[in-house]
Design a protein around this motif. Sequence first.
Motif, PDB file in Angstrom:
ATOM      1  N   ALA B 191       0.707  -1.368   0.028  1.00  0.00           N
ATOM      2  CA  ALA B 191      -0.056  -0.025  -0.076  1.00  0.00           C
ATOM      3  C   ALA B 191       0.980   1.235  -0.118  1.00  0.00           C
ATOM      4  CB  ALA B 191      -1.041   0.091   0.967  1.00  0.00           C
ATOM      5  N   ALA B 192       0.294   2.503  -0.421  1.00  0.00           N
ATOM      6  CA  ALA B 192       1.119   3.546  -0.491  1.00  0.00           C
ATOM      7  C   ALA B 192       0.204   4.667   0.046  1.00  0.00           C
ATOM      8  CB  ALA B 192       1.418   4.068  -1.917  1.00  0.00           C
ATOM      9  N   ARG B 193       0.902   5.659   0.820  1.00  0.00           N
ATOM     10  CA  ARG B 193      -0.016   6.375   1.722  1.00  0.00           C
ATOM     11  C   ARG B 193       0.568   7.904   1.360  1.00  0.00           C
ATOM     12  NH1 ARG B 193      -0.017   4.844   7.422  1.00  0.00           N
ATOM     13  NH2 ARG B 193      -1.445   3.420   6.711  1.00  0.00           N
ATOM     14  N   PHE B 194      -0.114   8.948   0.962  1.00  0.00           N
ATOM     15  CA  PHE B 194       0.181  10.381   1.072  1.00  0.00           C
ATOM     16  C   PHE B 194      -0.941  11.210   1.604  1.00  0.00           C
ATOM     17  CE2 PHE B 194      -2.013  11.806  -2.503  1.00  0.00           C
ATOM     18  CZ  PHE B 194      -2.428  10.870  -3.388  1.00  0.00           C
ATOM     19  N   ALA B 195      -0.276  12.467   1.873  1.00  0.00           N
ATOM     20  CA  ALA B 195      -1.344  13.772   2.509  1.00  0.00           C
ATOM     21  C   ALA B 195      -1.099  14.977   1.713  1.00  0.00           C
ATOM     22  CB  ALA B 195      -1.090  13.748   3.956  1.00  0.00           C
ATOM     23  N   VAL B 196      -2.289  15.437   1.289  1.00  0.00           N
ATOM     24  CA  VAL B 196      -2.494  16.733   0.485  1.00  0.00           C
ATOM     25  C   VAL B 196      -3.500  17.575   1.162  1.00  0.00           C
ATOM     26  CG1 VAL B 196      -2.889  18.001  -1.829  1.00  0.00           C
ATOM     27  CG2 VAL B 196      -1.288  15.831  -1.640  1.00  0.00           C
ATOM     28  N   GLU B 197      -3.171  18.754   1.407  1.00  0.00           N
ATOM     29  CA  GLU B 197      -4.074  19.715   2.066  1.00  0.00           C
ATOM     30  C   GLU B 197      -4.804  19.220   3.320  1.00  0.00           C
ATOM     31  OE1 GLU B 197      -6.411  21.120  -1.180  1.00  0.00           O
ATOM     32  OE2 GLU B 197      -4.734  22.451  -2.040  1.00  0.00           O
ATOM     33  N   GLY B 198      -4.241  18.357   4.237  1.00  0.00           N
ATOM     34  CA  GLY B 198      -4.802  17.752   5.173  1.00  0.00           C
ATOM     35  C   GLY B 198      -5.732  16.513   5.131  1.00  0.00           C
ATOM     36  N   VAL B 199      -5.818  16.085   4.003  1.00  0.00           N
ATOM     37  CA  VAL B 199      -6.637  14.798   3.630  1.00  0.00           C
ATOM     38  C   VAL B 199      -5.522  13.584   3.446  1.00  0.00           C
ATOM     39  CG1 VAL B 199      -7.968  13.464   2.329  1.00  0.00           C
ATOM     40  CG2 VAL B 199      -8.261  16.063   2.529  1.00  0.00           C
ATOM     41  N   HIS B 279      -6.590  18.962  -9.280  1.00  0.00           N
ATOM     42  CA  HIS B 279      -6.556  18.953  -8.075  1.00  0.00           C
ATOM     43  C   HIS B 279      -5.217  18.508  -7.506  1.00  0.00           C
ATOM     44  CE1 HIS B 279      -7.177  17.627  -3.771  1.00  0.00           C
ATOM     45  NE2 HIS B 279      -8.259  18.084  -4.015  1.00  0.00           N
ATOM     46  N   PRO B 280      -4.717  19.388  -6.623  1.00  0.00           N
ATOM     47  CA  PRO B 280      -3.319  19.074  -6.214  1.00  0.00           C
ATOM     48  C   PRO B 280      -2.827  17.795  -5.654  1.00  0.00           C
ATOM     49  CG  PRO B 280      -4.371  20.579  -4.856  1.00  0.00           C
ATOM     50  CD  PRO B 280      -5.059  20.533  -5.863  1.00  0.00           C
ATOM     51  N   ALA B 281      -3.945  16.896  -5.568  1.00  0.00           N
ATOM     52  CA  ALA B 281      -3.604  15.551  -4.995  1.00  0.00           C
ATOM     53  C   ALA B 281      -3.383  14.509  -6.280  1.00  0.00           C
ATOM     54  CB  ALA B 281      -4.737  15.102  -3.994  1.00  0.00           C
ATOM     55  N   TRP B 282      -3.748  15.022  -7.559  1.00  0.00           N
ATOM     56  CA  TRP B 282      -4.051  14.141  -8.604  1.00  0.00           C
ATOM     57  C   TRP B 282      -2.634  13.553  -9.018  1.00  0.00           C
ATOM     58  CZ3 TRP B 282      -7.352  11.409 -11.138  1.00  0.00           C
ATOM     59  CH2 TRP B 282      -6.969  10.814 -12.359  1.00  0.00           C
ATOM     60  N   ALA B 283      -1.480  14.326  -8.840  1.00  0.00           N
ATOM     61  CA  ALA B 283      -0.152  13.825  -9.381  1.00  0.00           C
ATOM     62  C   ALA B 283       0.296  13.032  -8.503  1.00  0.00           C
ATOM     63  CB  ALA B 283       0.903  14.961  -9.732  1.00  0.00           C
ATOM     64  N   PRO B 284       0.280  13.257  -7.188  1.00  0.00           N
ATOM     65  CA  PRO B 284       0.705  12.086  -5.967  1.00  0.00           C
ATOM     66  C   PRO B 284      -0.221  11.028  -6.179  1.00  0.00           C
ATOM     67  CG  PRO B 284       0.018  14.312  -5.137  1.00  0.00           C
ATOM     68  CD  PRO B 284      -0.133  14.340  -6.492  1.00  0.00           C
ATOM     69  N   LEU B 285      -1.678  11.057  -6.552  1.00  0.00           N
ATOM     70  CA  LEU B 285      -2.342   9.906  -6.393  1.00  0.00           C
ATOM     71  C   LEU B 285      -1.915   9.094  -7.660  1.00  0.00           C
ATOM     72  CD1 LEU B 285      -4.986   8.172  -5.679  1.00  0.00           C
ATOM     73  CD2 LEU B 285      -6.259   9.570  -7.338  1.00  0.00           C
ATOM     74  N   ALA B 286      -1.561   9.509  -8.935  1.00  0.00           N
ATOM     75  CA  ALA B 286      -1.292   8.824  -9.901  1.00  0.00           C
ATOM     76  C   ALA B 286       0.205   8.196  -9.648  1.00  0.00           C
ATOM     77  CB  ALA B 286      -1.159   9.752 -11.142  1.00  0.00           C
ATOM     78  N   GLN B 287       0.927   8.811  -8.862  1.00  0.00           N
ATOM     79  CA  GLN B 287       2.338   8.298  -8.627  1.00  0.00           C
ATOM     80  C   GLN B 287       2.238   6.925  -7.519  1.00  0.00           C
ATOM     81  OE1 GLN B 287       5.026  10.092  -6.147  1.00  0.00           O
ATOM     82  NE2 GLN B 287       6.780   9.268  -7.098  1.00  0.00           N
ATOM     83  N   ALA B 288       1.122   7.319  -6.526  1.00  0.00           N
ATOM     84  CA  ALA B 288       0.854   6.307  -5.670  1.00  0.00           C
ATOM     85  C   ALA B 288       0.390   4.858  -6.261  1.00  0.00           C
ATOM     86  CB  ALA B 288      -0.100   6.525  -4.748  1.00  0.00           C
ATOM     87  N   VAL B 289      -0.688   5.017  -7.218  1.00  0.00           N
ATOM     88  CA  VAL B 289      -1.014   3.706  -7.982  1.00  0.00           C
ATOM     89  C   VAL B 289       0.063   3.274  -8.757  1.00  0.00           C
ATOM     90  CG1 VAL B 289      -2.762   3.071 -10.024  1.00  0.00           C
ATOM     91  CG2 VAL B 289      -3.387   4.886  -8.319  1.00  0.00           C
ATOM     92  N   LEU B 290       0.953   4.044  -9.455  1.00  0.00           N
ATOM     93  CA  LEU B 290       1.863   3.523 -10.321  1.00  0.00           C
ATOM     94  C   LEU B 290       2.960   2.781  -9.369  1.00  0.00           C
ATOM     95  CD1 LEU B 290       3.231   3.571 -13.209  1.00  0.00           C
ATOM     96  CD2 LEU B 290       4.599   5.540 -12.441  1.00  0.00           C
ATOM     97  N   ALA B 291       3.259   3.170  -8.035  1.00  0.00           N
ATOM     98  CA  ALA B 291       4.148   2.663  -7.435  1.00  0.00           C
ATOM     99  C   ALA B 291       3.576   1.327  -6.669  1.00  0.00           C
ATOM    100  CB  ALA B 291       4.312   3.619  -6.047  1.00  0.00           C
TER     101      ALA B 291
END
Lengths: 432, 432
Positions: B191-199, B279-291
């Motif tokens: 699993a991969a986890r990240f936070a953007v704007e408090g979420v 959305h600012p969380a889009w790129a990290p989300l894509a990176q998380a799915v890829l990872a």
Amino acid sequence: MTAPDPPGPPPSPSPSHPSTSIPPARGFALTLELIPDGTVTSAKGFIAGAVAAGIKDPASDRLDLGLLAADRPCTAVGMFTQSTVQGAPVVVSRRHLAGRRARGLIVNSGCANVCTGMQGIADAEEMAALAAARLGCPATEVVVASTGVIGRLLPMERIRAALPRIQLSPEGGMALAHAIMTTDTRPKHIAARFAVEGVTYTVGGIAKGAGMIHPDMATMFGFLTTDAPVPPEHLDDLLRSAVRDTFNMISVDHDTSTSDTVTLFASGAAGGPPLTPAHPAWAPLAQAVLAVCRHLAREIARDGEGATKLIEVRITGAASEEEARRAARTVSASPLVKAAVYGNDPNWGRIMMAVGRSGARVDLERVKVMIGDVVLYADGAPLPLDEERTRAALRGPEVVLAADLGVGSASAVAWGCDLTEEYVKINAEYTT
Amino acid sequence: MTAPDPPGPPPSPSPSHPSTSIPPARGFALTLELIPDGTVTSAKGFIAGAVAAGIKDPASDRLDLGLLAADRPCTAVGMFTQSTVQGAPVVVSRRHLAGRRARGLIVNSGCANVCTGMQGIADAEEMAALAAARLGCPATEVVVASTGVIGRLLPMERIRAALPRIQLSPEGGMALAHAIMTTDTRPKHIAARFAVEGVTYTVGGIAKGAGMIHPDMATMFGFLTTDAPVPPEHLDDLLRSAVRDTFNMISVDHDTSTSDTVTLFASGAAGGPPLTPAHPAWAPLAQAVLAVCRHLAREIARDGEGATKLIEVRITGAASEEEARRAARTVSASPLVKAAVYGNDPNWGRIMMAVGRSGARVDLERVKVMIGDVVLYADGAPLPLDEERTRAALRGPEVVLAADLGVGSASAVAWGCDLTEEYVKINAEYTT
């Protein structure tokens, strides 16, 4: 690294190999006589020979350098690997065969002369020049072929020293068949003979295979000769048509060689007028070339590295000939199908997996799948498995897998071999 | 037939597996936290569980039937095998995911429900209906997946009896990862986890592979979840893009399964507004799915049937991205390359053979070939072989093979595994 290979000169043809006949094909009355001990020198006008030059191993007496020569200029055509990485001999031989005229062939095993840069091209050209000097013809009338390890330079000093020792004779085709072997366990050779209007024509050939076998428009090594007089353009048609249904329908390991070379020389020594499609001997000639290529192709598949069985895949009911070929080749090349055949495992689902992977269209309500004569799937559902009967059909030295795709009327046949632990052993330590 | 599989309930996550971080990618400042013990239930809103239903073997306590459920309707997308022979679960799941909405997934191992005719379709539909009744949703909101032997009917009575025994919990993802295994030697999960704007957003996944692995537009089984709220069309883009560079770049044996299924469920339980590319969380989300997909893909290749090593193939300097991908996949799938890696044989010519077979254009005067950090071919000629250094580069559990084709600037990475005698043993007697 390599499978056993008889040392020194090959055994003389066994008298226990009688000539066999195959029945006449449709459209013409003819008996095509197959000559099991035949080779590339069975056709009139060809001589050959080979020596142990020490290319495979300086200390060994294994044959590894050979010459084929015609007693007159021949029409000659070739087909070569479609790989974007091609050996220096392929580059040189393509150029030499551009004029569709040749006098001889020089071939070695033990080193493929591939990925060897400009030095490799120079070495292939020197091989042709050395052979041409021996045969008394221009270097451009000599075909060059090399097989073995990729990425090493040829030991040219050994080739220069060994070439004069080659003794050429009408019986030398069998020595040449031995000299082209790498991991092959036995030489591959055959000839076919027929007579039309008082003239006897012969087609002979030798081949090598064993590994890196999944030809794409050409194949491994297949050297064919005929004494029929055939104009160049017709000779080319003859070869392309035969290769399409034979050498291009075999696979050992799905890897395509950088050195694939098939050639057909026509000496005309049988006499008579030029053979064209209008001549009564044309159809039998085409059948003889096809029979020689099919025999050699099947022998290559049967002798695949580590193989214990020949697999014949018969696809029928395909939407197009192209889809039939693709399905047949995909089933014959599937590692999972090949491993199941090795284990006598009636896992017919893998045949359907491979058909599906090929992209060939199927109608699952009409598909029929067979192993030998046992039907396993028909009318849209699996049949109760007769495991003992299916295993029996898998146990012989030749296993037939068949699928009717239920969508059309096109068909194709492909050949492969089983996948064994021995294949892995041979190829885990090939260069060393 | 099969490799060892821990019986009964899986071991609990080891505390010795710490979370690790990977550095921020270009274009956004973010720390993506990888959770090695993470699974498909790491994202909020998902529960799962599995039981031993006796599908693999009536007498065994190996897990073979599992459920994944969301606590609310999810947007959901899937990718499936491109084979023309597709399993009944693939047919049913394609239909159910047409609306890009799902609530759960039912999956079994031990029987693939492929080539099973109308009864197979009815069985897959019944599995979805049974799961839907349990989850309190329409049957069309349940994805169905089955893996195992082709051509056998599912033991539906065992599935009906076992399903009520499945206990669903937020910790159940690991049991589900075990329940989808066939010849896999270990579960695959991350699993991969990240936070953007408090979420805080989480992406988790499980996968299975081992054999019949050469995905074509999809792959084996890969089940992914996220708690990010993502509209269906964007979720589809996210999955397709990740699959292209991960699951579609692995090969174990060049055979493509009839049952390949990858799904991604997005529950939205993390909260916040819908995530779109703006959305600012889009790129990290894509990176998380890829990872997550890359980790699972590499684990599948590493755990290929009989494998002892993971092979990573890096192609650079290709004329186009498509040619780079084709070359990378062909090298990683070549049985001869794979056998040489198994034997620590520095036979780099086979890398060039496979590149050539792929059809990718090369400039042999500019090509560079490397095994690990050892350069073997450059500037149009082979370099003197440092055999000991090259063998050392082949000896580790991860081997890198690299080729710069010298014609352009496109690149690609593919993964495979070595070919061992054990692969043949496993597959010679799979069904019995």
